[in-house]
Each structure stands twice: as C-alpha cells, then as structure tokens.
Design an enzyme around this catalytic site. Structure first.
Site, mmCIF file in Angstrom:
data_model
loop_
_atom_site.group_PDB
_atom_site.id
_atom_site.type_symbol
_atom_site.label_atom_id
_atom_site.label_comp_id
_atom_site.label_asym_id
_atom_site.label_seq_id
_atom_site.Cartn_x
_atom_site.Cartn_y
_atom_site.Cartn_z
ATOM 1 N N ARG A 90 0.843 -1.252 -0.040
ATOM 2 C CA ARG A 90 -0.026 0.091 0.081
ATOM 3 C C ARG A 90 0.929 1.288 0.198
ATOM 4 O O ARG A 90 1.613 1.300 0.899
ATOM 5 C CB ARG A 90 -0.796 0.015 1.228
ATOM 6 C CG ARG A 90 -1.706 1.281 1.469
ATOM 7 C CD ARG A 90 -3.059 1.461 0.511
ATOM 8 N NE ARG A 90 -3.428 2.830 0.712
ATOM 9 C CZ ARG A 90 -4.787 3.076 1.351
ATOM 10 N NH1 ARG A 90 -5.121 1.763 1.934
ATOM 11 N NH2 ARG A 90 -5.107 4.136 1.537
ATOM 12 N N ARG A 99 -5.429 1.525 -4.841
ATOM 13 C CA ARG A 99 -4.539 1.031 -3.707
ATOM 14 C C ARG A 99 -4.586 -0.472 -3.812
ATOM 15 O O ARG A 99 -5.453 -1.188 -4.350
ATOM 16 C CB ARG A 99 -4.863 1.475 -2.516
ATOM 17 C CG ARG A 99 -6.440 0.996 -1.992
ATOM 18 C CD ARG A 99 -7.529 1.718 -2.432
ATOM 19 N NE ARG A 99 -7.397 3.114 -2.360
ATOM 20 C CZ ARG A 99 -7.685 3.912 -1.019
ATOM 21 N NH1 ARG A 99 -8.324 3.081 0.093
ATOM 22 N NH2 ARG A 99 -7.722 5.072 -1.000
ATOM 23 N N ASP A 102 -6.791 -1.919 1.196
ATOM 24 C CA ASP A 102 -7.467 -0.895 2.016
ATOM 25 C C ASP A 102 -8.258 -1.432 3.060
ATOM 26 O O ASP A 102 -9.202 -2.424 2.694
ATOM 27 C CB ASP A 102 -8.348 0.050 1.439
ATOM 28 C CG ASP A 102 -8.769 1.145 2.246
ATOM 29 O OD1 ASP A 102 -8.041 1.718 3.088
ATOM 30 O OD2 ASP A 102 -10.205 1.642 2.106
ATOM 31 N N ASP A 104 -10.043 -1.009 6.644
ATOM 32 C CA ASP A 104 -10.997 0.267 7.445
ATOM 33 C C ASP A 104 -11.612 -0.316 8.513
ATOM 34 O O ASP A 104 -12.370 -1.641 8.352
ATOM 35 C CB ASP A 104 -12.183 1.169 6.595
ATOM 36 C CG ASP A 104 -11.332 1.782 5.741
ATOM 37 O OD1 ASP A 104 -10.169 2.254 5.646
ATOM 38 O OD2 ASP A 104 -11.969 2.308 4.843
#
Ligand code: ATP
Ligand code: CA
Ligand code: CA
Length: 169
Positions: A90, A99, A102, A104
């Site tokens: 990343r 990317r 990711d 989250d």
C-alpha cells in the site's frame, strides 16, 4: 498492550483493493488476519465488484467485509491493519487513490470515538453500498451504535454498480 482474552471485542472491518489482482489481495489479507496472534477472523462476506469513487479514472474495486474477534484496543487494531496494508504494498500518495489494499475499521461493538487517527464507526460507511452490503451479508440485523439499521441505510442508497463476484465452489 492487548486486552486479556476475556475482553475480546467484535469488530467489523472493510477490505478493499483495486490494484495488482484485487481478489488475490483481499484473500491474502484475510489469511494474514486469520494468522494474527490477537485476532480471530470469525467470518468474511462475499466479494463485490464496485466502481471506483475516488479522483480520476481508476480500475474497479473488489470490496468485502470481515468480522473479527480481537483482544486489541482500537488503535492497536488500526496499527495491525495498517501493517498488513504496508505488507501488501500500500502506498499513500493521492487521497482516495488506487490501492493494493485498504483495511478500514467500520464498527467495534457499540463504540463511538473520534480522535485524529481513528473515527468509529467509519465516518463515510453509511454512503457506501460496497460497505453496507457486505456488512448485511455478515449480519442481517446489524445496527450502528445510534440504533440505525444497516439494511435501512442500504435501502436508502441502493445497490447500483455493485456486483457480487461468483466464485467456483
Ligand atoms: P476513507 O477513510 O474515506 O475510506 P481511505 O481508506 O482511502 O479513505 P486512508 O488513506 O486509508 O483513507 O486512511 C487515512 C487515515 O484515516 C488513516 O491514516 C487513519 O488514521 C484514518 N482513520 C480514521 N478513522 C479510520 C477508520 N475507522 N479506519 C481506518 N482508518 C481510519
Ligand atoms: Ca477506505
Ligand atoms: Ca483506509
């Protein structure tokens, strides 16, 4: 320091990629999560193909969600997720740019917190069908800490531009 096992929390995370074989990236992330000493990967959603929402033209995304059980404190979980992102190449150059991976934090139990490094629930999740649909797959009765139901929020925004990825069994 990690919480004792008795203080494990349930956390939902978003998993996404749109570079370098996205489906392989998200699956590899799940393997690393499952192998983490302080994280149990309880379940993962189906994977969805979605259109990029960031700047410029970007490849389609693969998105999904995971349910974790973890002894880590919220910032420690973010550290762990960011280390896994880095291990998957990343790079952070353009905000919302393409990317390789990711990860989250979406929800941690009924926690709400807003600090410079970490906001929970994830502040933009209610606008994103590629987040809400996989969450609903994992838990059809899931609610935000304020009581709003994920299925209701998804009904409002709809499931356009979201396609489940059919995989052979
Ligand atoms: P978005 O947050 O809109 O999905 P993004 O995932 O592309 O965008 P990143 O560049 O991955 O954004 O993260 C920027 C910063 O967001 C991180 O360095 C982290 O400190 C912060 N952050 C705040 N809340 C969260 C959260 N719930 N999960 C992950 N990162 C968060
Ligand atoms: Ca994100
Ligand atoms: Ca992120």
């Amino acid at each position: 320091m990690a919480n004792p096992k008795s203080l494990n929390v349930r956390a939902y995370i978003g998993i996404g990629s749109n570079l370098e074989q996205p489906l392989a990236q998200v699956k590899s992330a799940c393997k690393v999560l499952a192998a983490h000493p302080h994280i149990t990967l309880v379940d993962t959603s189906p994977w969805y193909q979605s259109k990029a929402v960031g700047p410029g033209s970007q490849p389609d995304y693969v998105n999904g969600a995971g349910l974790l059980n973890t002894a880590l404190a919220p910032e420690e979980l973010l550290d762990a997720l960011q280390a896994i992102e880095l291990a998957h190449g990343r790079e952070r150059s353009v905000r919302w740019g393409a990317r390789t991976l990711d990860l989250d934090i979406l929800l941690i139990e009924t926690l709400t917190q807003q600090t410079p490094r970490l906001t929970v629930p994830h502040p933009r999740m209610t606008e994103r069908n590629f987040v809400l649909q996989p969450l609903l797959d994992l838990n059809p009765t899931l609610q935000l800490p304020d009581g709003r139901h994920i299925d209701h929020l998804l009904n409002i925004i709809g499931t356009q531009d979201l396609a489940v990825i059919k995989e052979g069994h």
